[in-house]
Every structure is written in C-alpha cells, then in structure tokens.
Design an enzyme around this catalytic site. Structure first.
Site, PDB file in Angstrom:
ATOM      1  N   ARG A  44      -2.629   1.248  -2.751  1.00  0.00           N
ATOM      2  CA  ARG A  44      -2.397   2.211  -3.841  1.00  0.00           C
ATOM      3  C   ARG A  44      -0.967   2.036  -4.374  1.00  0.00           C
ATOM      4  O   ARG A  44      -0.281   3.012  -4.708  1.00  0.00           O
ATOM      5  CB  ARG A  44      -2.641   3.652  -3.394  1.00  0.00           C
ATOM      6  CG  ARG A  44      -3.968   3.867  -2.684  1.00  0.00           C
ATOM      7  CD  ARG A  44      -4.207   5.320  -2.255  1.00  0.00           C
ATOM      8  NE  ARG A  44      -5.258   5.401  -1.245  1.00  0.00           N
ATOM      9  CZ  ARG A  44      -5.544   6.476  -0.532  1.00  0.00           C
ATOM     10  NH1 ARG A  44      -4.884   7.597  -0.733  1.00  0.00           N
ATOM     11  NH2 ARG A  44      -6.497   6.462   0.390  1.00  0.00           N
ATOM     12  N   GLU A  70      -3.085  -2.875  -4.557  1.00  0.00           N
ATOM     13  CA  GLU A  70      -4.458  -2.380  -4.462  1.00  0.00           C
ATOM     14  C   GLU A  70      -4.505  -1.057  -5.205  1.00  0.00           C
ATOM     15  O   GLU A  70      -3.544  -0.279  -5.150  1.00  0.00           O
ATOM     16  CB  GLU A  70      -4.834  -2.156  -2.985  1.00  0.00           C
ATOM     17  CG  GLU A  70      -6.291  -1.792  -2.750  1.00  0.00           C
ATOM     18  CD  GLU A  70      -6.628  -0.305  -2.649  1.00  0.00           C
ATOM     19  OE1 GLU A  70      -7.788   0.040  -2.493  1.00  0.00           O
ATOM     20  OE2 GLU A  70      -5.690   0.527  -2.744  1.00  0.00           O
TER      21      GLU A  70
HETATM   22  O1  G3P Z   1      -8.261  -1.299   0.404  1.00  0.00           O
HETATM   23  C1  G3P Z   1      -8.891  -0.572   1.384  1.00  0.00           C
HETATM   24  C2  G3P Z   1      -8.746   0.885   1.212  1.00  0.00           C
HETATM   25  O2  G3P Z   1      -8.133   1.184  -0.004  1.00  0.00           O
HETATM   26  C3  G3P Z   1     -10.037   1.615   1.319  1.00  0.00           C
HETATM   27  O3  G3P Z   1      -9.805   2.939   1.553  1.00  0.00           O
HETATM   28  O4  G3P Z   1      -9.826   5.275   0.891  1.00  0.00           O
HETATM   29  O5  G3P Z   1      -7.709   4.016   0.768  1.00  0.00           O
HETATM   30  O6  G3P Z   1      -9.508   3.559  -0.886  1.00  0.00           O
HETATM   31  P1  G3P Z   1      -9.161   3.984   0.524  1.00  0.00           P
HETATM   32 CA    CA Z   2      -8.598   1.926  -2.211  1.00  0.00          CA
END
Ligand code: G3P
Ligand code: CA
Length: 290
Positions: A44, A70
């Site tokens: 994120r 990400e």
């Molecule tokens: O990239 C993996 C991870 O982002 C998946 O979980 O909940 O953080 O989107 P989340």
């Molecule tokens: Ca994610």
C-alpha cells in the site's frame, strides 16, 4: 495572499522533513533493502511510514528504493476505479459508508491522510488513473483488484487503464527509466503484475491482458492447497502469493517446481524478513521498504 502562499510552502517543507525524519527513524528499526534477485514491494506504498495507498506513501516508497508499489483498486458509485483498501471509507477518512456509495469526485475530496497523522491532511483518495499516470514506467506496480464481485466490469475497466499506457509497454512491462529497466532485468520481473484473492476475476484479467503476469493471493482459509489446485493455479498465474506465516521450504519448492514464483506478505520485522530470504521467496511485500 503572499502570506498564505508562504504558509503553504512552509507546510509542504514541514511535511517533507517530517516524512524523511519518520522514515529515517523507523528505518533504523526496520527498512528492508532490496536483496539479490528478491523483489521488495511496498505494501500500500511505504505504509509503515505514511498513510496507505496515498501519493505520500507511493512517493516515499519510490524514494526509499522499493522495486514495486502495491495498491488496491475498487470502484466508485459512478464506475471509476479508485485506490483504497477497505470496502468502506470508514477507517481511512472522516466519512462513513461503502466506497461505491460515493462518486469519484466525492472520494477525491476526502482527506485520506489525517487518520495516520495531521501532517498528511492534504492526502486524498486517488484514482487508479492518477497512480498509473504518475508511476507507470517509473517503479514496478503490483495492482490488486479488491472485492471484484461487488464491482461488475472492474476487470475490463482496469485492463483499459493499463492498456492506456500501451505506448510505454514493452515486453510485458512498463520501463521508461533506467532504474525500472535495471530492476526488470536484474530481477527477471515484469514491471506490472496484477493480483487478486478472487480467482475468477484473475482469470478474466489474464485473458484480457495476457502480456501482464497475474498473481493469485491465497487466503489463510484456503491453506493448504492440494497439488492439483497448485497445478491449476500454475496454469494461468505466474505468482502464487502467500501470507508469510504460512510459507515453509516445502511450499516454496512446490511452487518453484511448477516454474512459478512466490511473494510473501506482509513482512513487518527483521526476523520474518530473514526467514523469507532464507526460504528463497521471489518477492517480499512489506510496509517498511528501505
Ligand atoms: O499484497 C498482498 C496483500 O496486499 C494482501 O492483503 O489485505 O493487505 O490487501 P491486503
Ligand atoms: Ca493489497
């Protein structure tokens, strides 16, 4: 007027200093460098230091040398793609309700930074288009399609946005900077990877964008996967991505045996980082790139 402009300038200078100081302080505790052949993916954005899924978090990840950012993509009430993790805006803004109860312009007007720190009050919810426009070709992008069953047509819309950057697309990746080019070559990676927990959605993305590698996120409830399921996932997914605590040597070998790669999420401390490196995972998704 002049004093207002000066105050804005000072505020911006303060924010940059704050970000650099907090990054430096936190990095002395963590701050994970890119390892030989292993991708470091800022989860994120650099969300351990700055509000998740915001321009501040993405720009900080870029400055800290992450290979990838990400981020999570969902859809607004008026059918526009936006970058936010939760189904609702409750946790990261001062508003309440589902993301798809708000229009793009309403979402773009929401402060998505103050929940993390008052210095980030200028951060807003971003459109997918804005993130692509700023970062495509500059840093790797791991794009997660979130909750696709809530958003009919999200795959086609996401594919359209990714294709819009077609002129910059080369060999399954965007790479218009030396840095990205080096990462793509030295780590044998594509510059864009798309991922989801939803396998139906992922297969759809794969058929719409066959040149873009896709990654299946394996939910804890689905673990352990049978050999047959791994074979099935390996038939279309280039990556099979796991929560780091579920990974062991045998699972990494099973994935590699199928000529597929594995990324581990979300690594937040040195011990887990070292364990993942020893296991030989191909990518490490962390809140603390460094
Ligand atoms: O990239 C993996 C991870 O982002 C998946 O979980 O909940 O953080 O989107 P989340
Ligand atoms: Ca994610």
């Amino acid at each position: 007027m002049a004093s207002r402009r000066a105050s804005v300038v000072w505020r911006k200078i303060g924010l940059v200093l704050f970000m650099l100081c907090s990054a430096a302080l936190t990095m002395s505790a963590a701050g994970f460098q890119s390892a030989e052949g292993t991708l470091i993916i800022a989860h994120r954005g650099a969300s351990g230091y700055a509000p998740e899924n915001t321009m501040a978090a993405f720009e900080l990840a870029e400055r800290l040398g992450a290979d990838f950012i990400e981020f999570d993509v969902q859809m607004s009430k008026d059918g526009e793609l936006v970058v936010i993790h939760d189904v609702t805006v409750d946790r990261t803004t001062a508003f309440i309700g589902n993301v798809n109860h708000y229009t793009l312009s309403e979402l773009q007007g929401m402060d998505a930074g103050s929940y993390s720190h008052a210095n980030y009050a200028d951060e807003t919810i971003l459109s997918f288009q804005e993130v692509m426009s700023r970062f495509a070709g500059k840093i790797g992008m791991l794009i997660e399609i979130k909750n696709p069953t809530l958003y009919p047509g999200i795959e086609e819309k996401a594919a359209d946005v990714v294709r819009r950057y077609g002129p910059r697309l080369k060999v399954a990746g965007l790479r218009d900077t030396d840095r990205l080019q080096r990462m793509v070559e030295s780590k044998n990676s594509s510059a864009i990877i798309m991922q989801s927990f939803d396998r139906v959605s992922l297969r759809r993305i794969h058929s719409l964008l066959p040149e873009i590698p896709v990654a299946v996120l394996v939910h804890k409830d689905q673990h352990p996967l049978s050999g047959d399921t791994l074979d099935e996932l390996a038939s279309y997914a280039s990556y099979i991505n796991y929560s780091h605590d579920l990974l062991d040597g045998e699972l990494v070998r099973e994935i590699h045996k199928r000529s597929r790669k594995v990324m581990a999420w979300t690594v937040r401390n040195e011990r887990d980082m070292e364990r993942m490196k020893k296991l030989g995972v191909d990518g490490i998704i962390t809140d603390f790139p460094g």
